[in-house]
Design an enzyme around this catalytic site. Structure first.
Site, PDB file in Angstrom:
ATOM      1  N   ASP A  93     -17.000 -13.076   1.531  1.00 48.29           N
ATOM      2  CA  ASP A  93     -18.362 -12.837   0.754  1.00 48.29           C
ATOM      3  C   ASP A  93     -18.304 -12.945  -0.757  1.00 48.29           C
ATOM      4  O   ASP A  93     -17.143 -12.187  -1.484  1.00 48.29           O
ATOM      5  CB  ASP A  93     -18.478 -11.054   1.144  1.00 48.29           C
ATOM      6  CG  ASP A  93     -19.778 -10.497   0.784  1.00 48.29           C
ATOM      7  OD1 ASP A  93     -20.815 -11.449   0.704  1.00 48.29           O
ATOM      8  OD2 ASP A  93     -19.952  -9.352   0.441  1.00 48.29           O
ATOM      9  N   ASP A 267     -23.334  -3.210   3.465  1.00 45.65           N
ATOM     10  CA  ASP A 267     -21.989  -2.542   2.988  1.00 45.65           C
ATOM     11  C   ASP A 267     -22.247  -1.266   2.672  1.00 45.65           C
ATOM     12  O   ASP A 267     -21.691  -0.145   3.198  1.00 45.65           O
ATOM     13  CB  ASP A 267     -21.622  -3.451   1.971  1.00 45.65           C
ATOM     14  CG  ASP A 267     -20.062  -3.083   1.799  1.00 45.65           C
ATOM     15  OD1 ASP A 267     -19.511  -2.124   2.173  1.00 45.65           O
ATOM     16  OD2 ASP A 267     -19.565  -3.553   0.734  1.00 45.65           O
TER      17      ASP A 267
HETATM   18  P1  13P Z   1     -25.602  -3.752   0.187  1.00 45.62           P
HETATM   19  O1  13P Z   1     -24.819  -3.161  -1.058  1.00 45.62           O
HETATM   20  O2  13P Z   1     -27.111  -3.317   0.145  1.00 45.62           O
HETATM   21  O3  13P Z   1     -25.130  -3.105   1.313  1.00 45.62           O
HETATM   22  O4  13P Z   1     -25.457  -5.326   0.276  1.00 45.62           O
HETATM   23  C1  13P Z   1     -24.157  -5.795   0.452  1.00 45.62           C
HETATM   24  C2  13P Z   1     -23.928  -7.180   0.323  1.00 45.62           C
HETATM   25  O5  13P Z   1     -24.796  -7.804   0.023  1.00 45.62           O
HETATM   26  C3  13P Z   1     -22.669  -7.712   0.702  1.00 45.62           C
HETATM   27  O6  13P Z   1     -22.617  -9.104   0.160  1.00 45.62           O
HETATM   28  O1  G3H Z   2     -21.793  -7.542  -2.224  1.00 46.20           O
HETATM   29  C1  G3H Z   2     -20.598  -6.726  -2.727  1.00 46.20           C
HETATM   30  C2  G3H Z   2     -20.048  -6.287  -1.387  1.00 46.20           C
HETATM   31  O2  G3H Z   2     -20.806  -4.989  -1.255  1.00 46.20           O
HETATM   32  C3  G3H Z   2     -18.643  -5.958  -1.412  1.00 46.20           C
HETATM   33  O3  G3H Z   2     -18.461  -4.850  -2.556  1.00 46.20           O
HETATM   34  O4  G3H Z   2     -16.696  -6.079  -3.948  1.00 46.20           O
HETATM   35  O5  G3H Z   2     -16.977  -3.531  -3.836  1.00 46.20           O
HETATM   36  O6  G3H Z   2     -15.787  -5.082  -2.297  1.00 46.20           O
HETATM   37  P1  G3H Z   2     -16.983  -4.979  -3.096  1.00 46.20           P
HETATM   38 ZN    ZN Z   3     -23.950  -9.634  -1.412  1.00 46.20          ZN
END
Ligand code: 13P
Ligand code: G3H
Ligand code: ZN
Length: 320
Positions: A93, A267
């Site tokens: 991600d 997330d």
């Molecule tokens: P949220 O913070 O809305 O859950 O989005 C998560 C996300 O886009 C991870 O890439």
């Molecule tokens: O888009 C981001 C995700 O929610 C991941 O968050 O970088 O804190 O792991 P993080």
């Molecule tokens: Zn994201």
């Protein structure tokens, strides 16, 4: 070099093709630890949903790259043990460099995102194309991004989004060779998206315009948590101090999932669910100090949130 196929994982290509024609989206749930991974797999097995296990660069540092590879392999075996052989993708991600994407591919990821959305257009094209060239040699799928989502700042306002420009998408897809495209149409990252009273409205008109220019091309929505108000209230009831905030209405996401949107990232809603369950145990049973006694309920609550998302938002139940 670990080949994801040897771990029992799949890339996202066939899943997206089916999701677009079927009018649903594949859940992309982030995980950082065993309980989150278990909750995701339990929910997806129970609902017979395909799933994208999603790892941010921060999660990779937190969990360790070697452990993650075995956790993903474990997830595949765990699903089989639970009785359903669901398709599982291991996805990076928000990869920000070619080197990170390459390293993830070498450690068994079946899909990567290269997020060049903060660069200028030409640099984004160049970086994304570089990742695609390497990834495709290994049959790994690549997600790119055009447009910028608002961040996790306290006062996120719609003006902070840079919406994806539909005129750019065709050229971007052609020049880079990406397999899917994350777009910015009003969703935003984190648990503080909009203030109560505001009316979040994802720009389905921009989505429609994008679809017109790249018909049938897989579209991804980031920042799709809905910030469930009952969970926020529970956190604050048990000593939390979360500011009032609302997220993306689930009905709007459901509409988006019926279109070419075939991956929806969630997330923050999971983070909120775990926090609520843990706080409740800490307040109601202050003498408890066995981590299983609070991580267990957190895992259960997380699983319930994921089942709800799959059935009522993504529509990916029974599509495994
Ligand atoms: P949220 O913070 O809305 O859950 O989005 C998560 C996300 O886009 C991870 O890439
Ligand atoms: O888009 C981001 C995700 O929610 C991941 O968050 O970088 O804190 O792991 P993080
Ligand atoms: Zn994201």
């Amino acid at each position: 070099m670990v080949n994801y196929k040897d771990l029992g994982l799949v890339n996202s290509q066939a899943l997206f093709a089916k999701a677009i024609t079927g009018g649903y989206a594949i859940p992309a749930f982030n995980f950082n630890n065993m309980e989150q991974m278990q909750a995701i797999i339990m929910a997806c097995v129970e609902t017979k949903s395909p799933v994208i296990l999603q790892v941010s660069s921060g999660a990779r540092k937190y969990a360790n790259q070697t452990l993650l590879r075995y956790m993903a392999q474990g997830a595949v075996e765990y699903a089989k043990e639970l009785g359903v052989n669901i398709p599982i993708v291991l996805h990076l991600d928000h990869g920000d460099t070619f080197e990170l994407c390459k390293s993830c591919i070498e450690y068994g990821f079946s899909s990567v995102m290269i997020d060049g959305s903060h660069h200028d257009y030409n640099k984004n094209v160049e970086l994304t194309a570089q990742v695609v060239e390497y990834a495709h040699k290994h049959d790994v799928t690549v997600e790119g991004e055009l447009g910028v989502l608002a961040g996790v700042e306290d006062d996120v306002k719609a003006e902070h989004h840079t919406y994806t420009q539909p005129e750019e998408v065709e050229d971007f897809v052609k020049k880079t060779g990406v397999d899917s495209l994350a777009i910015s149409i009003g969703t935003s990252h984190g648990a503080f998206k909009f203030k109560p009273g505001q009316e979040p409205q994802i720009r389905l008109d921009i989505l429609a315009e994008i679809e017109k220019r790249i018909p049938g091309f897989p579209i991804v929505l980031h920042g799709a948590s809905s910030v469930p108000q009952d969970i926020v209230a529970e956190i604050n009831q048990y000593g939390g101090k979360l500011k009032d905030s609302i997220g993306i209405p689930e009905a709007q996401l459901r509409d988006a999932a019926k279109s070419a949107v075939c991956k929806i990232n969630i997330d923050s809603d999971g983070r909120l669910a775990m926090t609520a369950a843990i706080r409740k145990v800490f307040v109601e049973q202050p003498a408890e100090f066995d981590p299983r006694k609070y991580l267990g309920p957190a895992r259960e609550k997380l699983k319930a949130v994921y089942i709800h998302k799959i059935q009522n938002v993504l529509g990916s139940n029974d599509k495994a």
